[in-house]
Design an enzyme around this catalytic site. Structure first.
Site, mmCIF file in Angstrom:
data_model
loop_
_atom_site.group_PDB
_atom_site.id
_atom_site.type_symbol
_atom_site.label_atom_id
_atom_site.label_comp_id
_atom_site.label_asym_id
_atom_site.label_seq_id
_atom_site.Cartn_x
_atom_site.Cartn_y
_atom_site.Cartn_z
ATOM 1 N N LYS A 115 -59.751 1.304 -67.969
ATOM 2 C CA LYS A 115 -60.437 0.844 -69.185
ATOM 3 C C LYS A 115 -59.464 0.223 -70.187
ATOM 4 C CE LYS A 115 -64.538 3.739 -69.025
ATOM 5 N NZ LYS A 115 -65.442 4.636 -69.783
ATOM 6 N N LYS A 207 -69.634 -1.524 -58.076
ATOM 7 C CA LYS A 207 -70.581 -0.545 -58.604
ATOM 8 C C LYS A 207 -71.616 -1.236 -59.490
ATOM 9 C CE LYS A 207 -70.647 3.865 -61.107
ATOM 10 N NZ LYS A 207 -69.846 4.822 -61.890
ATOM 11 N N LYS A 210 -74.001 -2.298 -66.124
ATOM 12 C CA LYS A 210 -74.682 -3.062 -67.170
ATOM 13 C C LYS A 210 -73.842 -4.244 -67.626
ATOM 14 C CE LYS A 210 -72.935 -0.725 -71.315
ATOM 15 N NZ LYS A 210 -72.430 -1.941 -71.961
#
Length: 345
Positions: A115, A207, A210
């Protein structure tokens, strides 16, 4: 060894656009666990602010996750549903765990590296310390089981390490305070079902997310029946027929993903799906998957839309759940302070 009552805790981040991966990978399991365990389910809004959030959108997303919980079948009267920021003991215990966890442990967390990316020096301290807050979320209730996806398994291992170190570091005080040989349980992961990791409908190696630029990569929980059908029919496949055995799905990620989705929605196994549809071409299998997906997901979307039209009702559920959660958390936090040697009322 202490004997802890079985208690499930898990949470979902309010980041918007809940999709099929969130449902099959988490929320559906939450629903199923209600029949066998006492459950506490949390909208983890403190975790959400480890990265920048629009305050207006965040409020909507907190309510959306709550609406999804209820629409999918979580009972907020029998179990506890709340948002994390309403129970201050989460943050309070997280600070204690910041003082228990070791820098080396956090440096090994792969999700922070992913991240934060290359600009690690510019990441927030909150993003770095995310795993200690997750440990506090679980252990402030002394939860024994946590339904987690594969991507959170490392964080749960850290939660166990923190619990063990706290128990070891304060063993004499824990015993003196009457808690036996350990205060915190070592929470166990619950990873179950054929679709624990749902992949993109456009790329079986990625994966479902969104953040994917293509809305056709995912089925949103708010999609209507026509949209669900269109997305399933457009899902990427390969030219071969479905195999009759699971080993035939190897090196066929899109086929494996669609079979896993079917199995999870139908509460069956990939082997059973292939026993029925093996040898079929993808067009006929997709028609069956459309029917199943619409039957399972359309009622959820309808219920979510109805709940989102009454935000006061959602807020009342969260307030009631937070009061019940804090009654447990406050008792356990008081015990932690006593073990640590803090002066308190």
């Amino acid at each position: 060894m202490a004997d802890f009552p079985q208690l499930v805790f898990s949470g979902v981040q309010p980041t918007g656009n809940l999709h099929l991966g969130n449902y099959l990978g988490a929320i559906k399991k939450f629903v199923d666990l209600q029949s066998s365990h006492e459950c506490i389910y949390c909208v983890v809004d403190l975790h959400a602010i480890t990265v920048a959030q629009d305050p207006v959108a965040l409020k909507t997303h907190i309510r959306e996750v709550t609406a999804a919980f209820i629409a999918c079948g979580i009972d907020p009267d029998k179990h506890i549903v709340f948002n994390q920021s309403q129970v201050p003991q989460h943050a309070e215990l997280a600070w204690v765990f910041n003082c228990v966890a070791r820098m080396g442990w956090l440096n090994r967390m792969t999700q922070f590296k992913e991240k934060a990316g290359k600009d690690r020096e510019n990441a927030s301290v909150g993003l770095y310390a995310y795993p200690t807050l997750m440990a506090a979320d679980i252990l402030v209730y002394r939860a024994t089981h946590v339904p987690v996806g594969e991507d959170q398994k490392q964080h749960l291992e850290l939660s166990r390490d923190i619990a063990q170190k706290f128990n070891n570091d304060f063993a004499a005080s824990i015993a003196a305070c009457g808690y036996g040989d350990m205060f915190f349980p070592l929470p166990e992961p619950l990873i179950q079902g054929p679709a624990t990791r749902v992949m993109s409908l456009r790329d079986g190696a990625k994966k479902m997310s969104k953040s994917d630029a293509s809305d056709y990569s995912r089925i949103n929980l708010t999609d209507n029946a026509d949209t669900i059908a269109q997305k399933v029919r457009k899902a990427k496949t390969d030219p071969d027929a479905l195999p009759s055995e699971e080993k035939g799905l190897e090196k066929r990620p899109e086929a494996d993903n669609l079979v896993g989705i079917f199995a999870a929605l139908a509460d069956t196994t990939k082997a059973d799906v292939l026993a029925e549809y093996g040898g079929s071409n993808f067009s006929s299998f997709k028609n069956a998957l459309v029917d199943l997906s619409v039957a399972k997901l359309s009622p959820i979307a309808d219920r979510m839309r109805g709940l989102m039209e009454d935000p006061a009702h959602i807020d009342a559920i969260l307030i009631k759940g937070a009061a019940r959660a804090e009654a447990i958390a406050a008792k356990n936090m008081k015990a932690v302070k006593n073990i640590l040697g803090f002066v308190q009322p």
